[in-house]
Design a protein around this motif. Structure first.
Motif, PDB file in Angstrom:
ATOM      1  N   SER A   7       0.800  -1.172  -0.005  1.00 61.06           N
ATOM      2  CA  SER A   7      -0.145  -0.100   0.052  1.00 61.06           C
ATOM      3  C   SER A   7       0.922   1.260  -0.124  1.00 61.06           C
ATOM      4  O   SER A   7       2.214   1.104   0.406  1.00 61.06           O
ATOM      5  N   GLY A   8       0.226   2.354  -0.282  1.00 65.42           N
ATOM      6  CA  GLY A   8       0.951   3.661  -0.200  1.00 65.42           C
ATOM      7  C   GLY A   8       1.391   4.395  -1.705  1.00 65.42           C
ATOM      8  O   GLY A   8       1.905   5.589  -1.363  1.00 65.42           O
ATOM      9  N   GLY A   9       1.358   3.595  -2.693  1.00 63.07           N
ATOM     10  CA  GLY A   9       1.590   4.211  -3.797  1.00 63.07           C
ATOM     11  C   GLY A   9       0.829   5.238  -4.272  1.00 63.07           C
ATOM     12  O   GLY A   9      -0.244   5.749  -3.500  1.00 63.07           O
ATOM     13  N   GLY A  10       1.186   6.252  -5.125  1.00 65.67           N
ATOM     14  CA  GLY A  10       0.278   7.347  -5.536  1.00 65.67           C
ATOM     15  C   GLY A  10       0.893   8.278  -6.647  1.00 65.67           C
ATOM     16  O   GLY A  10       2.211   7.924  -7.229  1.00 65.67           O
ATOM     17  N   LEU A  11       0.458   9.366  -6.944  1.00 68.18           N
ATOM     18  CA  LEU A  11       1.098  10.464  -7.779  1.00 68.18           C
ATOM     19  C   LEU A  11       1.704  11.628  -6.957  1.00 68.18           C
ATOM     20  O   LEU A  11       1.259  11.887  -5.659  1.00 68.18           O
ATOM     21  N   VAL A  12       2.876  11.733  -7.027  1.00 63.49           N
ATOM     22  CA  VAL A  12       3.680  12.903  -6.170  1.00 63.49           C
ATOM     23  C   VAL A  12       4.508  13.710  -7.096  1.00 63.49           C
ATOM     24  O   VAL A  12       4.859  13.270  -8.388  1.00 63.49           O
ATOM     25  N   GLN A  13       4.831  14.986  -6.897  1.00 64.42           N
ATOM     26  CA  GLN A  13       5.528  15.755  -7.786  1.00 64.42           C
ATOM     27  C   GLN A  13       7.089  15.480  -7.430  1.00 64.42           C
ATOM     28  O   GLN A  13       7.457  15.236  -6.274  1.00 64.42           O
ATOM     29  N   PRO A  14       7.679  15.958  -8.433  1.00 64.00           N
ATOM     30  CA  PRO A  14       9.404  15.703  -8.355  1.00 64.00           C
ATOM     31  C   PRO A  14       9.696  16.684  -7.231  1.00 64.00           C
ATOM     32  O   PRO A  14       9.245  17.684  -6.912  1.00 64.00           O
ATOM     33  N   GLY A  15      10.513  15.823  -6.413  1.00 62.87           N
ATOM     34  CA  GLY A  15      11.073  16.299  -5.325  1.00 62.87           C
ATOM     35  C   GLY A  15      10.507  15.868  -3.924  1.00 62.87           C
ATOM     36  O   GLY A  15      10.614  16.173  -2.524  1.00 62.87           O
ATOM     37  N   GLY A  16       9.236  15.598  -4.010  1.00 63.13           N
ATOM     38  CA  GLY A  16       8.344  15.132  -3.109  1.00 63.13           C
ATOM     39  C   GLY A  16       8.613  13.760  -2.580  1.00 63.13           C
ATOM     40  O   GLY A  16       9.691  13.080  -2.855  1.00 63.13           O
ATOM     41  N   SER A  17       7.729  13.302  -1.430  1.00 65.43           N
ATOM     42  CA  SER A  17       8.203  12.078  -0.634  1.00 65.43           C
ATOM     43  C   SER A  17       6.724  11.102  -0.847  1.00 65.43           C
ATOM     44  O   SER A  17       5.711  11.452  -0.873  1.00 65.43           O
ATOM     45  N   LEU A  18       7.091   9.801  -0.670  1.00 62.73           N
ATOM     46  CA  LEU A  18       5.782   8.783  -0.344  1.00 62.73           C
ATOM     47  C   LEU A  18       6.252   7.674   0.545  1.00 62.73           C
ATOM     48  O   LEU A  18       7.841   7.618   0.534  1.00 62.73           O
ATOM     49  N   ARG A  19       5.584   7.095   1.115  1.00 62.57           N
ATOM     50  CA  ARG A  19       5.864   6.091   1.951  1.00 62.57           C
ATOM     51  C   ARG A  19       5.132   4.872   1.469  1.00 62.57           C
ATOM     52  O   ARG A  19       3.848   4.826   1.577  1.00 62.57           O
ATOM     53  N   LEU A  20       5.680   3.655   1.236  1.00 63.82           N
ATOM     54  CA  LEU A  20       5.104   2.271   0.834  1.00 63.82           C
ATOM     55  C   LEU A  20       5.298   1.372   1.967  1.00 63.82           C
ATOM     56  O   LEU A  20       6.177   1.565   2.843  1.00 63.82           O
ATOM     57  N   SER A  21       4.029   0.711   2.166  1.00 68.21           N
ATOM     58  CA  SER A  21       4.075  -0.380   3.369  1.00 68.21           C
ATOM     59  C   SER A  21       3.914  -1.692   2.700  1.00 68.21           C
ATOM     60  O   SER A  21       3.166  -1.991   1.670  1.00 68.21           O
ATOM     61  N   CYS A  22       4.373  -2.738   3.359  1.00 62.02           N
ATOM     62  CA  CYS A  22       4.222  -4.080   2.829  1.00 62.02           C
ATOM     63  C   CYS A  22       3.868  -4.833   4.162  1.00 62.02           C
ATOM     64  O   CYS A  22       4.833  -5.010   4.920  1.00 62.02           O
ATOM     65  N   ALA A  23       2.686  -5.633   4.005  1.00 61.92           N
ATOM     66  CA  ALA A  23       2.502  -6.451   5.318  1.00 61.92           C
ATOM     67  C   ALA A  23       2.526  -7.925   4.635  1.00 61.92           C
ATOM     68  O   ALA A  23       2.009  -8.200   3.620  1.00 61.92           O
ATOM     69  N   ALA A  24       2.999  -8.830   5.504  1.00 60.52           N
ATOM     70  CA  ALA A  24       3.272 -10.326   5.294  1.00 60.52           C
ATOM     71  C   ALA A  24       2.407 -11.082   5.931  1.00 60.52           C
ATOM     72  O   ALA A  24       2.024 -10.817   7.239  1.00 60.52           O
ATOM     73  N   SER A  25       1.781 -12.182   5.613  1.00 55.70           N
ATOM     74  CA  SER A  25       1.211 -13.116   6.205  1.00 55.70           C
ATOM     75  C   SER A  25       1.520 -14.562   5.620  1.00 55.70           C
ATOM     76  O   SER A  25       2.064 -14.691   4.821  1.00 55.70           O
TER      77      SER A  25
END
Length: 127
Positions: A7-25
């Motif tokens: 989860s956590g993807g998306g659209l961001v402007q150059p120079g910006g930040s994002l955080r992705l998460s990964c849950a395992a089961s």
């Protein structure tokens, strides 16, 4: 078997930040390494970052050269959700980002060695 959900993807402007998460089961006790790889249109899948754990639960991060110093991989507990904090993003970071795990000792920077993959989450860096 290990199942992964990103989860956590998306659209961001150059120079910006994002955080992705990964849950395992599933059989999470079998995980040796857990991390992120990405694939841009028309390009091969490439290594981004991975955490490995030793028998004591201590983790070691590994990064691809193209993200070193901009991305940080972390996990609060062994094999619990793994996060990819991405900063100073540029259009070349646009890709589908996949969470993946290794259940055996292998060269973590090679995309072909990973045993299980998530569905992927799109990251687009554009103004």
């Amino acid at each position: 078997q290990v199942q992964l959900i990103e989860s956590g993807g998306g659209l961001v402007q150059p120079g910006g930040s994002l955080r992705l998460s990964c849950a395992a089961s599933g059989r999470t006790e079998s995980i040796y390494a857990m991390g992120w790889l990405r694939q841009a249109p028309g390009k091969e899948r490439e290594f981004v970052a991975t955490l490995t754990w030793d028998s004591g639960g201590d983790s070691t991060p590994y990064y691809g050269d193209h993200v070193q110093g901009r991305f940080t991989i972390s996990s609060n507990n062994p094999r619990k959700p793994v996060y990819l904090q991405m900063s100073s993003l540029n259009p070349e970071d646009t890709a589908v980002y996949y969470c993946a795990v290794l259940t055996h000792f292998a060269l973590v920077i090679s995309p072909t060695v990973y045993d299980a993959w998530g569905q992927g989450t799109q990251v687009t860096v554009s103004s």
